[in-house]
Design an enzyme around this catalytic site. Structure first.
Site, PDB file in Angstrom:
ATOM      1  N   SER A 123       8.352  21.563 -12.653  1.00 15.54           N
ATOM      2  CA  SER A 123       7.008  22.085 -12.836  1.00 15.54           C
ATOM      3  C   SER A 123       6.413  21.563 -14.147  1.00 15.54           C
ATOM      4  O   SER A 123       6.235  20.365 -14.322  1.00 15.54           O
ATOM      5  CB  SER A 123       7.030  23.615 -12.778  1.00 15.54           C
ATOM      6  N   ASP A 173       8.998  18.764  -8.549  1.00 15.53           N
ATOM      7  CA  ASP A 173       7.734  19.418  -8.213  1.00 15.53           C
ATOM      8  C   ASP A 173       6.807  19.472  -9.430  1.00 15.53           C
ATOM      9  O   ASP A 173       6.410  20.539  -9.906  1.00 15.53           O
ATOM     10  CB  ASP A 173       7.975  20.826  -7.664  1.00 15.53           C
ATOM     11  N   HIS A 215       7.789  26.156  -4.406  1.00 14.77           N
ATOM     12  CA  HIS A 215       7.875  25.735  -5.803  1.00 14.77           C
ATOM     13  C   HIS A 215       9.106  26.299  -6.512  1.00 14.77           C
ATOM     14  O   HIS A 215       9.683  25.643  -7.373  1.00 14.77           O
ATOM     15  CB  HIS A 215       6.601  26.167  -6.542  1.00 14.77           C
TER      16      HIS A 215
END
Length: 298
Positions: A144, A167, A222
């Protein structure tokens, strides 16, 4: 604290893993009651400004020299009213990438036998790692916000041979830095997070380097690459959407195997991780090449 599954898997394969908590704190942690106060003076309250405020929570040690130190907690920082989020997050991003470079320099010190104090209460002696860490084969990896941090870290510290971006949240990286990203990056995306804007940024970066790979894990969300996906039951999962339709252990396997194959390829490792090379081309069960095409629901 939330990526122990991935970190432990990499460590079990022979890597020395540094899992950073982005605190920007040179002072020691507050000592436990049974430990003596540190010889160095406590960190002043002005040190709050040194934190990037991106951590869920962190603290510094407050108090006068010779007194028992106390923990003063610093909450997660929201974007100040009237300030554009990009500039707020971009500053955090650069500080995080600088900390990744500092971590590599710390391992260089450890490998050379230089004394590095360990303030954790378990008393692990870092000197046992002397001459056993190959700092010439270093990579940086994140999820992230940490994923785009890993990308920028390869620019700030050229000794990182490659990056694995899980991600990636691409928003905080300024466009002017894109031409500077010369090291290979593995973008390993989940199925339900990326926006069209973010995938366009990923494709722009991947087009600059033929060794950069973009793969999506189908049926994942996620949080699928964090420990949280293993800790929630079916009820919490439905509320928090911490699991996708793909079994979380399958997501972990794909994540680690693809990362290991990529690391072997670009760090010149003499291992058998190339048996998972097909994952880097988006070939295999529950993976596809390129970024997800669906619009994020987050």
């Amino acid at each position: 604290t939330v990526y122990s599954a991935v970190c432990a898997e990499l460590a079990s394969r022979g890597f020395v893993v540094a899992a950073l908590e982005h605190r920007w704190d040179r002072a020691p942690r507050c000592p436990l009651p049974s430990r003596r106060p540190p010889e160095r003076p406590p960190q002043p309250p002005s040190s709050r400004r040194r934190r990037d405020h991106s951590a869920s929570a962190t603290y510094f040690c407050a108090g006068e020299a010779g007194e028992a130190l106390r923990e003063e907690w610093i909450p997660y920082g929201q974007v100040p009213p009237g300030q554009k989020e990009f500039y707020f997050r971009n500053k955090q991003l650069h500080q995080r990438a600088d900390e990744c470079a500092r971590a590599l320099r710390l391992f260089e010190d450890v490998s050379r036998g230089q004394a590095v104090p360990n303030v954790l209460p378990d008393g692990f002696d870092l000197s046992v790692l002397q001459d056993s860490v190959d700092v010439s084969r270093a990579a940086v990896m994140g999820h992230s916000f940490g994923a785009v941090t890993a990308v920028l870290a390869t620019v700030k510290e050229p000794r990182f041979g490659c990056a694995v971006a899980l991600d990636a949240w691409m928003f905080p990286l300024e466009h002017a830095r894109y031409p500077d990203v010369s090291k290979p990056v593995l973008f390993l995306n989940n199925d339900k997070f990326q926006t069209p804007e973010s995938t366009a940024r990923i494709r722009r970066l991947s087009s600059r380097n033929s060794d950069t790979k973009v793969v999506t894990i189908l049926g994942s969300v996620h949080q699928s690459q964090s420990d949280i996906t293993f800790l929630t039951g079916s009820v919490l999962n439905r509320i928090l959407t911490t699991r996708g339709t793909l079994d979380p252990y399958k997501v972990l396997d794909i994540t680690c195997q693809a990362a290991l194959a990529f690391l072997q390829r670009h760090l010149d490792l003499n291992e058998d991780f190339d048996r998972w090379d097909q994952l880097l081309e988006g070939i295999g069960d529950s993976v596809v090449a390129d970024a997800p095409s669906g619009r994020s629901k987050l």
